[in-house]
Design a protein around this motif. Sequence first.
Motif, PDB file in Angstrom:
ATOM      1  N   GLY A   1       0.866  -1.186   0.000  1.00  0.00           N
ATOM      2  CA  GLY A   1       0.000   0.000   0.000  1.00  0.00           C
ATOM      3  C   GLY A   1       0.895   1.227   0.000  1.00  0.00           C
ATOM      4  N   ASP A   2       0.360   2.335  -0.540  1.00  0.00           N
ATOM      5  CA  ASP A   2       1.191   3.523  -0.723  1.00  0.00           C
ATOM      6  C   ASP A   2       1.710   4.110   0.588  1.00  0.00           C
ATOM      7  OD1 ASP A   2       0.871   3.197  -3.371  1.00  0.00           O
ATOM      8  OD2 ASP A   2      -0.439   4.929  -3.704  1.00  0.00           O
ATOM      9  N   ARG A   3       0.804   4.292   1.545  1.00  0.00           N
ATOM     10  CA  ARG A   3       1.220   4.903   2.808  1.00  0.00           C
ATOM     11  C   ARG A   3       2.237   4.023   3.533  1.00  0.00           C
ATOM     12  NH1 ARG A   3      -0.323   9.655   2.910  1.00  0.00           N
ATOM     13  NH2 ARG A   3      -2.454  10.181   2.345  1.00  0.00           N
ATOM     14  N   GLU A   4       1.991   2.722   3.490  1.00  0.00           N
ATOM     15  CA  GLU A   4       2.891   1.801   4.175  1.00  0.00           C
ATOM     16  C   GLU A   4       4.254   1.785   3.484  1.00  0.00           C
ATOM     17  OE1 GLU A   4      -0.227   1.219   3.286  1.00  0.00           O
ATOM     18  OE2 GLU A   4      -1.229   0.953   5.233  1.00  0.00           O
ATOM     19  N   PHE A   5       4.225   1.868   2.162  1.00  0.00           N
ATOM     20  CA  PHE A   5       5.496   1.923   1.439  1.00  0.00           C
ATOM     21  C   PHE A   5       6.284   3.157   1.888  1.00  0.00           C
ATOM     22  CE2 PHE A   5       8.176   3.445  -2.001  1.00  0.00           C
ATOM     23  CZ  PHE A   5       8.873   2.303  -2.369  1.00  0.00           C
ATOM     24  N   LEU A   6       5.578   4.280   1.975  1.00  0.00           N
ATOM     25  CA  LEU A   6       6.262   5.507   2.395  1.00  0.00           C
ATOM     26  C   LEU A   6       6.786   5.371   3.824  1.00  0.00           C
ATOM     27  CD1 LEU A   6       4.027   8.341   0.878  1.00  0.00           C
ATOM     28  CD2 LEU A   6       6.164   7.390  -0.018  1.00  0.00           C
ATOM     29  N   GLN A   7       6.024   4.713   4.671  1.00  0.00           N
ATOM     30  CA  GLN A   7       6.505   4.523   6.045  1.00  0.00           C
ATOM     31  C   GLN A   7       7.756   3.669   6.072  1.00  0.00           C
ATOM     32  OE1 GLN A   7       4.242   3.701   9.416  1.00  0.00           O
ATOM     33  NE2 GLN A   7       2.512   4.947   8.852  1.00  0.00           N
ATOM     34  N   MET A   8       7.790   2.643   5.216  1.00  0.00           N
ATOM     35  CA  MET A   8       8.994   1.825   5.137  1.00  0.00           C
ATOM     36  C   MET A   8      10.179   2.706   4.767  1.00  0.00           C
ATOM     37  SD  MET A   8       9.903  -1.376   2.625  1.00  0.00           S
ATOM     38  CE  MET A   8       9.906  -0.390   1.159  1.00  0.00           C
ATOM     39  N   MET A   9       9.926   3.708   3.942  1.00  0.00           N
ATOM     40  CA  MET A   9      10.992   4.612   3.530  1.00  0.00           C
ATOM     41  C   MET A   9      11.210   5.752   4.527  1.00  0.00           C
ATOM     42  SD  MET A   9      12.424   3.458   1.007  1.00  0.00           S
ATOM     43  CE  MET A   9      12.186   2.157  -0.218  1.00  0.00           C
ATOM     44  N   GLY A  10      10.496   5.720   5.636  1.00  0.00           N
ATOM     45  CA  GLY A  10      10.716   6.734   6.666  1.00  0.00           C
ATOM     46  C   GLY A  10       9.952   8.018   6.434  1.00  0.00           C
ATOM     47  N   ILE A  11       8.978   7.974   5.505  1.00  0.00           N
ATOM     48  CA  ILE A  11       8.216   9.189   5.217  1.00  0.00           C
ATOM     49  C   ILE A  11       6.797   9.069   5.758  1.00  0.00           C
ATOM     50  CG2 ILE A  11       7.200  10.585   3.361  1.00  0.00           C
ATOM     51  CD1 ILE A  11       9.607  10.113   1.734  1.00  0.00           C
ATOM     52  N   SER A  12       6.401  10.015   6.589  1.00  0.00           N
ATOM     53  CA  SER A  12       5.001  10.050   6.989  1.00  0.00           C
ATOM     54  C   SER A  12       4.560  11.496   7.036  1.00  0.00           C
ATOM     55  CB  SER A  12       4.792   9.337   8.318  1.00  0.00           C
ATOM     56  OG  SER A  12       5.820   9.692   9.203  1.00  0.00           O
ATOM     57  N   LYS A  13       3.265  11.672   6.909  1.00  0.00           N
ATOM     58  CA  LYS A  13       2.692  13.000   6.733  1.00  0.00           C
ATOM     59  C   LYS A  13       3.118  13.997   7.797  1.00  0.00           C
ATOM     60  CE  LYS A  13       0.103  14.490   3.275  1.00  0.00           C
ATOM     61  NZ  LYS A  13       0.915  13.991   2.220  1.00  0.00           N
ATOM     62  N   GLY A  14       2.930  13.597   9.053  1.00  0.00           N
ATOM     63  CA  GLY A  14       3.324  14.527  10.102  1.00  0.00           C
ATOM     64  C   GLY A  14       4.785  14.326  10.403  1.00  0.00           C
ATOM     65  N   SER A  15       5.049  14.042  11.643  1.00  0.00           N
ATOM     66  CA  SER A  15       6.395  13.731  12.061  1.00  0.00           C
ATOM     67  C   SER A  15       6.659  12.279  11.712  1.00  0.00           C
ATOM     68  CB  SER A  15       6.458  13.944  13.560  1.00  0.00           C
ATOM     69  OG  SER A  15       7.174  12.943  14.179  1.00  0.00           O
ATOM     70  N   SER A  16       7.915  11.902  11.611  1.00  0.00           N
ATOM     71  CA  SER A  16       8.183  10.496  11.382  1.00  0.00           C
ATOM     72  C   SER A  16       8.476   9.818  12.709  1.00  0.00           C
ATOM     73  CB  SER A  16       9.385  10.354  10.461  1.00  0.00           C
ATOM     74  OG  SER A  16      10.470  11.027  11.038  1.00  0.00           O
ATOM     75  N   LYS A  17       8.291  10.564  13.789  1.00  0.00           N
ATOM     76  CA  LYS A  17       8.672  10.049  15.097  1.00  0.00           C
ATOM     77  C   LYS A  17       7.565   9.236  15.741  1.00  0.00           C
ATOM     78  CE  LYS A  17      12.168  12.855  17.290  1.00  0.00           C
ATOM     79  NZ  LYS A  17      12.468  13.605  18.501  1.00  0.00           N
TER      80      LYS A  17
END
Length: 940
Positions: free
Chosen positions: A286-302
């Motif tokens: 899924g797109d959001r999960e892929f981005l999370q794997m890459m360390g990218i999330s909408k708000g903070s990545s923390k």
Amino acid sequence: MTSSGLAVLCLLLLLHTGAQGFGILPGKSLNHLEITESAILNVTAHVCRALAQAEGTNFAFPAQPLTAGAVAVACGAPKSSKSFRRAIIFITLMNVRVDLRHALNASFHFDEEMFDQGKKIITEGLKVVKASNAHENYEAARQKLGEILHPLQDFYSHSNYVELGNKSPNFNLIKSGSSIGTIAAESRATCRNCDGDNCTNNILEDIIREGILTSGYFGVVPLNSHKPEGKCSHGGAVDQTSTIEPTGGINKDSFDASHGHLHMEAANMAKAATSDLLEDVRRAAGDREFLQMMGISKGSSKALCFVIDTTKSMSDDIAAVKEVANTIITTEVGTENEPAVYILVPFNDPDVGPLIKTSDAVIFKTVIDFLSASGGGDDEEMSLSGLQMALSNAPSNSEIFLFTDAPAKDKHLKSTVTAYIERTQSVVNFMISGTTVVNRRRRSNDEKPKIAASDAQLYRDLARASGGVAIEVSTNELLAATSIITDSFSPSLVTLLQASRNPGRTETFSFIVDETVTNVIVYITGLSVSFTVISPTGAPEVSTSSTRSLITSSQSVGNFKTVKLQKIAGMWSIRMVSTDPYTLKVIGQSPLDFLFDFVEESKGTFTGYDALDTRPRAGVNGSLLVSLSGSDTATVTEVALVESSESSEITGVVEPQGSGNFLVHVDRIPSVEFMVRVKGQDNNNGSRATIVFQRQSPTSFRASNLTITADSQSILDPAKPFSVPFSVMTTGKGGNVTIRANNNRRFQSTFPTSLMLETGMSANGTVTISAPITTPSGTDVTLTIEVDDTEDTNYIALRFSVINSVTDFTQPTCEQLSLQANCSDNCSSATWELLVRVTDGADGSGVHNVSLKKGNGTITTSLAPGNENITLVSYNASCCSPEMELRVVDRVGNVGVCFYSYLESSSEAFSASTKVTQSPLLCLSIVVLGLYVLAELGIQ
Ligand SMILES: *[C@@H]1O[C@H](CO)[C@@H](O)[C@H](O)[C@H]1NC(C)=O
Ligand SMILES: *[C@@H]1O[C@H](CO)[C@@H](O)[C@H](O)[C@H]1NC(C)=O
Ligand SMILES: *[C@@H]1O[C@H](CO)[C@@H](O)[C@H](O)[C@H]1NC(C)=O
Ligand SMILES: *[C@@H]1O[C@H](CO)[C@@H](O)[C@H](O)[C@H]1NC(C)=O
Ligand SMILES: *[C@@H]1O[C@H](CO)[C@@H](O)[C@H](O)[C@H]1NC(C)=O
Ligand SMILES: [Ca+2]
């Protein structure tokens, strides 16, 4: 490609020519690092564009060449640029590691016609990546992704796929059960001699004409060459097989390689293939999960993480925690400071967990609201177990808050927790209520006694090591104290200075505040500390001064003081005056930060730098890979290892590698605790002035005289015991060392508890892990093996992914075929008979064993004629034994129990299973129920 970009390859990858894979080159060749990075940037930008289109928002595709910073900004997640960079660096380090650890294993490089084996590494690894993502184990996914991209990229350089005229990647390489083409038979000749150095024409015409796949042989020892007659070689100076006929080689690793004229085609195809594989991972995740794997999330990545003592005396504190959590959630949801994930770990005694991890603020709030305090028994609680659970499940660089009023019962976990802190560089803040230091807490008789100063010291040590604070307050001050530090929760938090002194002494510390830094805050812990702040213009201001111009606000609760400073760029000083122990920390917010890994020069077949999974070696030289984030133009001017409790430091030599990466060599890694400080400048950031900046690692590190190495499979199959052989060595005096092995899933393990070490000699041991048969695929396991000689400790931290080859999670079932009883009042004169059919279902592993659990009759079992999946059980017993229970076990150990009695009108069967649920992500109702049950269980 800039020329500095090429240097990365020399240092990170391989120093020899003829590298195993896209290698180094004087020229403009591409290496694994650049291929991987550019494909990740490309696919990530495409994913963000697709998401933006789906949401109807604008997306400006960033200019080429893409950078992590520009892609993060385009993705609407500028604050993720550091974690995005961290993900890219980690993936490429794992990619490069394949060359360093498996240089001579042909399967990892598609050498020697190992096509099936190479493809299997990719497809099996791809399963791990997908399963890990499905469990949100992104770190495990990144590790495996790096490992499989290496052979994938090598395929295009080492095989003749490009020479066969193919113009697009071989998609079947990443698809299990499909053919990648016709592979040359073992006996079939594929190459002729090169014409001197000219290898443009050495692949045989019939091989090309028939489209047959082949790849080069590779060996470093000429006499041991195993190259069959007529086969191609890899080629290059290191490959000794290329001196044997047919001479020369076919690799396209660089422009200078045997088939260097095809280097660019091969490298571009490797890039496209890497993009294809990433696309495949994206589709599964899924797109959001892929981005999370890459360390990218909408708000903070923390991650925002609470570890909370739920024993009885904590009632008031829990109320404060609820309020703080509420405040954070209401003020930060929807802002760019919103945590990417929330984690809660309650701990009691003896229970720890369950861990709740969710990205939904509302669920988290509900879960926190359900927390209640109870139980606890004695005066100590399982705080370090709770902390370990949090550290091992939170992403790197998380901010953790641990609330307790009691000493740790599990003090033996201190070194394990320290290892996790060093590995994850997460910050742990301890919120301790009711210590003797701040003895203001009223307690009723049945409450726990206050924490002694010596017990609080353990928490202070861990806080210091992680760069957090140990705040010791009374319960009514807890809310104020917690609010102060959660206020500064921000993805762009940077550490400008950090120091601790024990015992305290008068000392002046200086720190640079650069133009990019906002919200500068000084944290001080300690009793009776006074301090003077001196601004860049030289104006001093005493902490007690009433006319404030440098200090915008200050607060003091318990042992904790904070002051906010005016935004004035330049060199500040702070003069600390105290004889009591104190800690000092200066933080701010800035996009500009650094990340780093300790690396070690590999001494294998190829020279290169490998990331360390252990503490570095003490007292000898060492290296770090430092990367900057938040600016594409900033450079590192100085890197120093600063001793945590002294003013001394060791400065390294900085070698720029291009793309914001710097290799740093120090003559000596300190034997005492130290931090990493980076100074740098940015002269081309759009504004006119040169920015001079300084950052420090929040984490403190230790080096060791002990070395520990381990090499094992990274895939754990619960169907069999999993062995991790390891080896320890010391440069110190040797003797009997203690071994501890610890895994975050609490899987059972065996290991030698001590080993005898002789100076300079290695001693070997094995950790064997037994994971429950029901462990789902995609679970990640972190194993730390520690070696301890009382003066010194080292550890190795290894991550495994579970891929369960077992698909049978249900117990066999029983079905009654007949029951005949001629029982009368005189039971001893009559018998009853039963016939039962036992099966394990169509998808089961099969019935392994049937035994009598209760009843004193006799059973006989047989397979049903013509159907081996059915076990027939006949039972014959005296009427005086009216009940019987059968224990039925399948081949993977699922156990069922079936009950029968002639007294029952209709016999009833029930089953018990060995199944243990252990999903970290429970749905809300289960979570709430779990906490409720936990609280209930606590009362004992
Ligand atoms: C190498 O050989 C090919 C044909 O075999 C020829 O076309 C080419 O010019 C040669 N290259 C060099 C540098 O000699
Ligand atoms: C970039 O990624 C997109 C989407 O995944 C893909 O279609 C395209 O081929 C990639 N470009 C390159 C040069 O690899
Ligand atoms: C390593 O050994 C040296 C010399 O024996 C000693 O001075 C140093 O303290 C040791 N380092 C550690 C971390 O134990
Ligand atoms: C090493 O220490 C352990 C416990 O600390 C002890 O059981 C073992 O016998 C010792 N071994 C030797 C060889 O002294
Ligand atoms: C330990 O294992 C390594 C490699 O696995 C081997 O080279 C070494 O000889 C072993 N040492 C002992 C003492 O068995
Ligand atoms: Ca079964």
